[in-house]
Design a protein around this motif. Structure first.
Motif, PDB file in Angstrom:
ATOM      1  N   GLY A  71     -80.689 116.534  81.019  1.00 35.84           N
ATOM      2  CA  GLY A  71     -80.967 118.174  81.341  1.00 35.84           C
ATOM      3  C   GLY A  71     -82.358 118.591  81.645  1.00 35.84           C
ATOM      4  O   GLY A  71     -82.670 119.594  81.541  1.00 35.84           O
ATOM      5  N   TRP A  72     -83.155 117.455  81.914  1.00 33.24           N
ATOM      6  CA  TRP A  72     -84.664 117.752  82.026  1.00 33.24           C
ATOM      7  C   TRP A  72     -85.023 117.427  83.382  1.00 33.24           C
ATOM      8  O   TRP A  72     -84.692 116.444  83.917  1.00 33.24           O
ATOM      9  N   THR A  73     -85.836 118.217  83.841  1.00 36.99           N
ATOM     10  CA  THR A  73     -86.902 117.892  85.213  1.00 36.99           C
ATOM     11  C   THR A  73     -87.987 117.067  84.793  1.00 36.99           C
ATOM     12  O   THR A  73     -88.326 117.024  83.761  1.00 36.99           O
ATOM     13  N   GLY A  74     -88.639 116.727  85.739  1.00 35.34           N
ATOM     14  CA  GLY A  74     -90.172 116.209  85.639  1.00 35.34           C
ATOM     15  C   GLY A  74     -91.017 117.234  84.867  1.00 35.34           C
ATOM     16  O   GLY A  74     -91.759 116.790  84.085  1.00 35.34           O
ATOM     17  N   LEU A  75     -90.816 118.186  85.300  1.00 33.90           N
ATOM     18  CA  LEU A  75     -91.657 119.267  84.542  1.00 33.90           C
ATOM     19  C   LEU A  75     -91.583 119.569  83.056  1.00 33.90           C
ATOM     20  O   LEU A  75     -92.230 119.761  82.170  1.00 33.90           O
ATOM     21  N   LEU A  76     -90.043 119.597  82.836  1.00 32.68           N
ATOM     22  CA  LEU A  76     -89.695 119.870  81.438  1.00 32.68           C
ATOM     23  C   LEU A  76     -90.205 118.471  80.646  1.00 32.68           C
ATOM     24  O   LEU A  76     -90.366 118.707  79.398  1.00 32.68           O
ATOM     25  N   GLU A  77     -90.059 117.406  81.325  1.00 26.79           N
ATOM     26  CA  GLU A  77     -90.459 116.167  80.400  1.00 26.79           C
ATOM     27  C   GLU A  77     -91.964 116.220  80.262  1.00 26.79           C
ATOM     28  O   GLU A  77     -92.394 115.573  79.182  1.00 26.79           O
ATOM     29  N   ALA A  78     -92.761 116.539  81.045  1.00 25.61           N
ATOM     30  CA  ALA A  78     -94.226 116.556  81.233  1.00 25.61           C
ATOM     31  C   ALA A  78     -94.527 117.636  79.788  1.00 25.61           C
ATOM     32  O   ALA A  78     -95.640 117.289  79.119  1.00 25.61           O
ATOM     33  N   VAL A  79     -93.829 118.736  79.674  1.00 26.78           N
ATOM     34  CA  VAL A  79     -94.138 119.566  78.575  1.00 26.78           C
ATOM     35  C   VAL A  79     -93.652 119.136  77.188  1.00 26.78           C
ATOM     36  O   VAL A  79     -94.113 119.154  76.194  1.00 26.78           O
ATOM     37  N   ILE A  80     -92.272 118.847  77.289  1.00 28.61           N
ATOM     38  CA  ILE A  80     -91.562 118.224  75.881  1.00 28.61           C
ATOM     39  C   ILE A  80     -92.245 117.076  75.499  1.00 28.61           C
ATOM     40  O   ILE A  80     -92.444 116.868  74.306  1.00 28.61           O
ATOM     41  N   LEU A  81     -92.461 116.192  76.339  1.00 32.89           N
ATOM     42  CA  LEU A  81     -92.809 114.646  75.755  1.00 32.89           C
ATOM     43  C   LEU A  81     -94.309 114.643  76.045  1.00 32.89           C
ATOM     44  O   LEU A  81     -94.715 113.509  75.569  1.00 32.89           O
ATOM     45  N   GLY A  82     -95.001 115.600  76.630  1.00 29.74           N
ATOM     46  CA  GLY A  82     -96.384 115.293  76.735  1.00 29.74           C
ATOM     47  C   GLY A  82     -97.282 116.156  75.665  1.00 29.74           C
ATOM     48  O   GLY A  82     -96.464 116.827  74.882  1.00 29.74           O
ATOM     49  N   ASP A  83     -98.493 115.887  75.643  1.00 29.47           N
ATOM     50  CA  ASP A  83     -99.160 116.528  74.537  1.00 29.47           C
ATOM     51  C   ASP A  83     -99.958 117.645  74.855  1.00 29.47           C
ATOM     52  O   ASP A  83    -100.731 118.178  74.285  1.00 29.47           O
ATOM     53  N   GLY A  84     -99.787 118.244  76.207  1.00 29.52           N
ATOM     54  CA  GLY A  84    -100.466 119.292  76.792  1.00 29.52           C
ATOM     55  C   GLY A  84    -101.972 119.133  77.099  1.00 29.52           C
ATOM     56  O   GLY A  84    -102.862 120.093  77.681  1.00 29.52           O
ATOM     57  N   GLY A  85    -102.548 117.852  77.123  1.00 30.39           N
ATOM     58  CA  GLY A  85    -103.882 117.353  77.445  1.00 30.39           C
ATOM     59  C   GLY A  85    -104.125 117.509  78.806  1.00 30.39           C
ATOM     60  O   GLY A  85    -103.170 117.616  79.666  1.00 30.39           O
ATOM     61  N   PRO A  86    -105.305 117.064  79.222  1.00 33.65           N
ATOM     62  CA  PRO A  86    -105.656 117.083  80.662  1.00 33.65           C
ATOM     63  C   PRO A  86    -104.620 116.567  81.751  1.00 33.65           C
ATOM     64  O   PRO A  86    -104.248 117.168  82.609  1.00 33.65           O
ATOM     65  N   PRO A  87    -104.265 115.462  81.317  1.00 39.09           N
ATOM     66  CA  PRO A  87    -103.389 114.672  82.336  1.00 39.09           C
ATOM     67  C   PRO A  87    -102.127 115.453  82.578  1.00 39.09           C
ATOM     68  O   PRO A  87    -101.848 115.679  83.704  1.00 39.09           O
ATOM     69  N   TYR A  88    -101.672 115.979  81.458  1.00 36.83           N
ATOM     70  CA  TYR A  88    -100.309 116.721  81.572  1.00 36.83           C
ATOM     71  C   TYR A  88    -100.370 118.094  82.231  1.00 36.83           C
ATOM     72  O   TYR A  88     -99.552 118.514  82.802  1.00 36.83           O
ATOM     73  N   GLN A  89    -101.820 118.511  82.110  1.00 36.41           N
ATOM     74  CA  GLN A  89    -102.100 119.921  82.607  1.00 36.41           C
ATOM     75  C   GLN A  89    -102.055 119.614  84.215  1.00 36.41           C
ATOM     76  O   GLN A  89    -101.692 120.598  84.962  1.00 36.41           O
ATOM     77  N   GLU A  90    -102.699 118.638  84.653  1.00 38.37           N
ATOM     78  CA  GLU A  90    -102.867 118.181  85.913  1.00 38.37           C
ATOM     79  C   GLU A  90    -101.441 117.959  86.603  1.00 38.37           C
ATOM     80  O   GLU A  90    -101.065 118.375  87.866  1.00 38.37           O
ATOM     81  N   ILE A  91    -100.513 117.458  85.756  1.00 40.43           N
ATOM     82  CA  ILE A  91     -99.310 117.208  86.484  1.00 40.43           C
ATOM     83  C   ILE A  91     -98.388 118.393  86.442  1.00 40.43           C
ATOM     84  O   ILE A  91     -97.898 118.880  87.565  1.00 40.43           O
ATOM     85  N   VAL A  92     -98.641 119.263  85.583  1.00 42.05           N
ATOM     86  CA  VAL A  92     -97.979 120.469  85.741  1.00 42.05           C
ATOM     87  C   VAL A  92     -98.445 121.241  87.139  1.00 42.05           C
ATOM     88  O   VAL A  92     -97.555 121.998  87.780  1.00 42.05           O
ATOM     89  N   ARG A  93     -99.807 121.180  87.375  1.00 47.63           N
ATOM     90  CA  ARG A  93    -100.452 121.938  88.534  1.00 47.63           C
ATOM     91  C   ARG A  93     -99.717 121.215  89.879  1.00 47.63           C
ATOM     92  O   ARG A  93     -99.483 122.144  90.738  1.00 47.63           O
TER      93      ARG A  93
END
Length: 223
Positions: A160-182
């Protein structure tokens, strides 16, 4: 009796020859797979030229191209693609050469496989397309490149997850994940597409204390 003996002898020789041919093909296929796995591009060319099947599979149903992709042997992949290898051939775990690139994050392999016409909708064992594991693992460069292919940015996997949800749920919120969210936001991702429990990417970001990611989502109009 003599004629029968000759016939039996001839039949035996024919069967032996056929056996050698089959064994030869099997050996060639094994060599192709082994050489692809260790990155021996010249050896792969030789095996193919000698008659190895470009779609031969090992015990786990992995093709030479899948083995090359998993180990990021780009030159080998280029040789196999030129020989007509299928980038969508699934193994026993439902991995394909193309899907594996989302796990490894290899932009070079992505580009090596694109001429083969990969199916961007093929799903892995979790029901995801290649974008999703790349978002999970923080593969910034890969996400940037794969978004150019027109892959579905809002594909939902079996969790039930998109790429955006996985980036947030399984990421650490650091610069790489911030860039992916952007990048996902810029590509038109639905920032309010919630998971099965109704929690949005913003809700997860806030709960995980990912202040920067939450800010990016709010700036994109997330609720």
């Amino acid at each position: 009796m003599k004629r029968r003996a000759i016939l039996v002898s001839g039949l035996s020789l024919l069967l032996a020859a056929c056996g050698r041919t089959v064994k030869g093909e099997s050996v060639l296929n094994e060599e192709l797979l082994a050489r692809a796995a260790r990155g021996d591009a010249a050896g792969v060319r030789d095996a193919l030229a000698s008659g190895a099947d470009v779609e031969a599979r090992d015990g786990l149903r992995r093709t030479a191209l899948l083995l090359a992709a998993a180990a990021d042997h780009v030159e080998v992949a280029e040789v196999l693609v030129a020989a007509g290898a299928n980038p969508n051939a699934q193994d026993s775990r439902l991995d394909t050469p193309w899907l594996v690139t989302g796990v490894t994050g290899s932009v070079a392999m992505l580009n090596a496989l694109l001429p083969a016409g990969p199916d961007l909708t093929v799903r892995n064992r979790y029901g995801g397309v290649s974008l999703i594991p790349a978002c999970e693992r923080g593969h910034v460069d890969y996400v940037r490149e794969v978004l150019k292919t027109g892959i579905d940015v809002d594909h939902v996997n079996d969790l039930g997850w998109t790429g955006l949800l996985e980036a947030v749920i399984l990421g650490d919120g650091g610069p790489p994940y911030q860039e992916i969210v952007r990048m996902l936001v810029a590509a038109g991702a639905n920032v309010d597409l919630a998971d099965r429990d109704g929690v949005t990417p913003l809700g997860h970001a806030v709960a995980k204390g990912q202040t920067a990611v939450a800010g990016l989502l709010r700036a994109a109009g997330a609720h």
